[in-house]
Design an enzyme around this catalytic site. Sequence first.
Site, PDB file in Angstrom:
ATOM      1  CB  THR A  40      -0.919  -0.016   1.253  1.00  0.00           C
ATOM      2  OG1 THR A  40      -1.772  -1.140   1.145  1.00  0.00           O
ATOM      3  CG2 THR A  40      -1.752   1.230   1.360  1.00  0.00           C
ATOM      4  CB  SER A 113       2.236  -8.234   0.696  1.00  0.00           C
ATOM      5  OG  SER A 113       1.146  -8.180   1.557  1.00  0.00           O
TER       6      SER A 113
HETATM    7  N1  LIG Z   1      -1.441  -2.178   3.845  1.00  0.00           N
HETATM    8  C1  LIG Z   1      -1.062  -3.006   2.866  1.00  0.00           C
HETATM    9  O1  LIG Z   1       0.051  -2.928   2.457  1.00  0.00           O
HETATM   10  C2  LIG Z   1      -2.069  -4.037   2.372  1.00  0.00           C
HETATM   11  C3  LIG Z   1      -1.854  -4.512   0.959  1.00  0.00           C
HETATM   12  N2  LIG Z   1      -2.963  -5.305   0.532  1.00  0.00           N
HETATM   13  C4  LIG Z   1      -0.600  -5.374   0.831  1.00  0.00           C
HETATM   14  O2  LIG Z   1      -0.386  -6.219   1.655  1.00  0.00           O
HETATM   15  O3  LIG Z   1       0.126  -5.228  -0.121  1.00  0.00           O
END
Ligand SMILES: NC(=O)C[C@H](N)C(=O)O
Length: 595
Positions: A40, A113
């Site tokens: 993110t 991720s």
């Molecule tokens: N806050 C984040 O980074 C969540 C995102 N979906 C990730 O894990 O890449």
Amino acid sequence: QCNLRSAAGQTRRRYSSSSESPDISPNVEARVLVINTGGTIGMTYHNNVLSPEPNTLVETLRKLPILHDEQYAQQTRLYEYYKPPENTLVLPLSKQNKRIVYSVLEYSPLLDSCNMTTDDWATIGKDIEKHYEQYDGFVVLHGTDTMAYTASALSFMCENLGKPVILTGSQVPIYEMRNDGRDNLLGALLIAGQFVIPEVCLYFHHKLYRGNRVTKVDAGSFNAFTSPNLPPLANAEVDIKINWDTVWRANTTSKFTVNTQMNRNVGLLRLFPGITADTVRAFLQPPMDGIVLETYGSGNAPDNRADLLDEIRKATQRGVIIINCTQCLRGSVTTSYATGQALSDAGLVAGCDMTPEAALSKLSYVLAKQNLSIEEKKKMLSRNLRGEMIADLGGAKLSLSDSRFVQVIAKTLSISCKEELEAIRDALTPTLVCVASKIGDIEALDAIREMGTDLSMADYDGRTPLHIAACEGHLKVVEYLLGKGATVYARDRFGDTPLRNAVRFRHKEVVKLLRKTGAHFSREEMEDAGTELCSLAASGNLEALEIWQLAGVDMTMCSYDGQTPIEVARATGCEEVVEFLKQATLYQTKVWNLK
Ligand SMILES: NC(=O)C[C@H](N)C(=O)O
């Protein structure tokens, strides 16, 4: 060939601030590599949903004064020196008077991720290994969803780690007005550039955690992670306070390597009331080699379900390894209940207080070791490998503040409160360990260590017992200290490492041992070496030149006025030295050709 000079052929002058005065401190700049894998922190909205935005992070950081000091970069000709310039940035001067120069290595594609796999962990590990000697620390930008898994996996993959590797990311993209990305990145950079914490860590919301102890607990808060069974390694409040007693150290004299062999046939199975034997049997079918069974409470499972226990027993008898971890956030697996004893009888390995993320990656790491038998793998799994668990709850750690010695002093000085006692301990122990190191007294070092003291503690000049043993040439003490986790990367206030000290005082065997453990000269030390080598060549000091070579220094480095050591030796006519430097040049040419 002056291969380490800047493009302009000159060494950069370094400045302590934006004023014109050059800083004489040789260790004023630290280097950090930022590996941007996605998450993110670098996402933008596409069709109303967040996804990674490539090729924009560095330019955004360049415009943020808290994350980049353009004036300093221009004044010190930073971009001529650090290549490639477009990925290089520098933080403003830190409170500790350090400059942190950082380069960003951006992966393509950047990943949410959730899309990461074992291969991505290996890529990160290999990149750390590839750039290990060029940087003082590493920051890995990563999505938060699987960050705890990657941090755990990297902690096992990185063997004999001596430098900080810090994962961070954010809950809100760094491009948004209100976000946690800037703070998290800044904190991670400041720690990676200023403290030799030889661990894979995770930095989030003002706290530095051991990477294999964390778990994501909140999807909607900036405070997204917790480390349920281990206090943070550092708190970044008004000051950054490192909890040095908690820092884990590799107790070896081996060099850092990254082992990317991981077994993929592993899984996580969570017990729930009424789970069927069919489900368990299906889950444990080949090719499954090992699972983490998430049990109730302190490692309990029904002891009235013969069908379940039967499936579990059959699997362990086939050679499937099962680790018992608790579903509870906090606490450890014990055998206090009959319902827990049943599992240990069925051949399960106790996961103690490991998080399921740590247990899964440890299993994957250990199961990949083909030269070990099943029993040896089980033994390895029940050992604490990287500080991921407390293996034996019976043996609580002694701390110096409990020791008789400090208690007697405290009594004499009428001290009773904990803070004052700690202050005495902090004042006394660096001196004690340094003195013991100076006189080569391993027994004393051992006694002090037994009181719970960290043998990497530095004195008022930043000198550690390892610096002192290296100066004195106490090979046995050096060996002992390395075996007890002393870091070869510690720099004293003069910027010197133990390796630099051993070279200066010509302790050949100590140089060899430190090199074996992974010690190396920094780029700046290499540059300065040219002048020293020329002066040794001028005085025909072959023995000293040999030691510099043993320390891994390129013998063709130029002096400040552009002369090479061999030119100087030819001019002075010392044949023996000329011959030695000829061989060294041939060797160096081979090294370049290999690169
Ligand atoms: N806050 C984040 O980074 C969540 C995102 N979906 C990730 O894990 O890449």
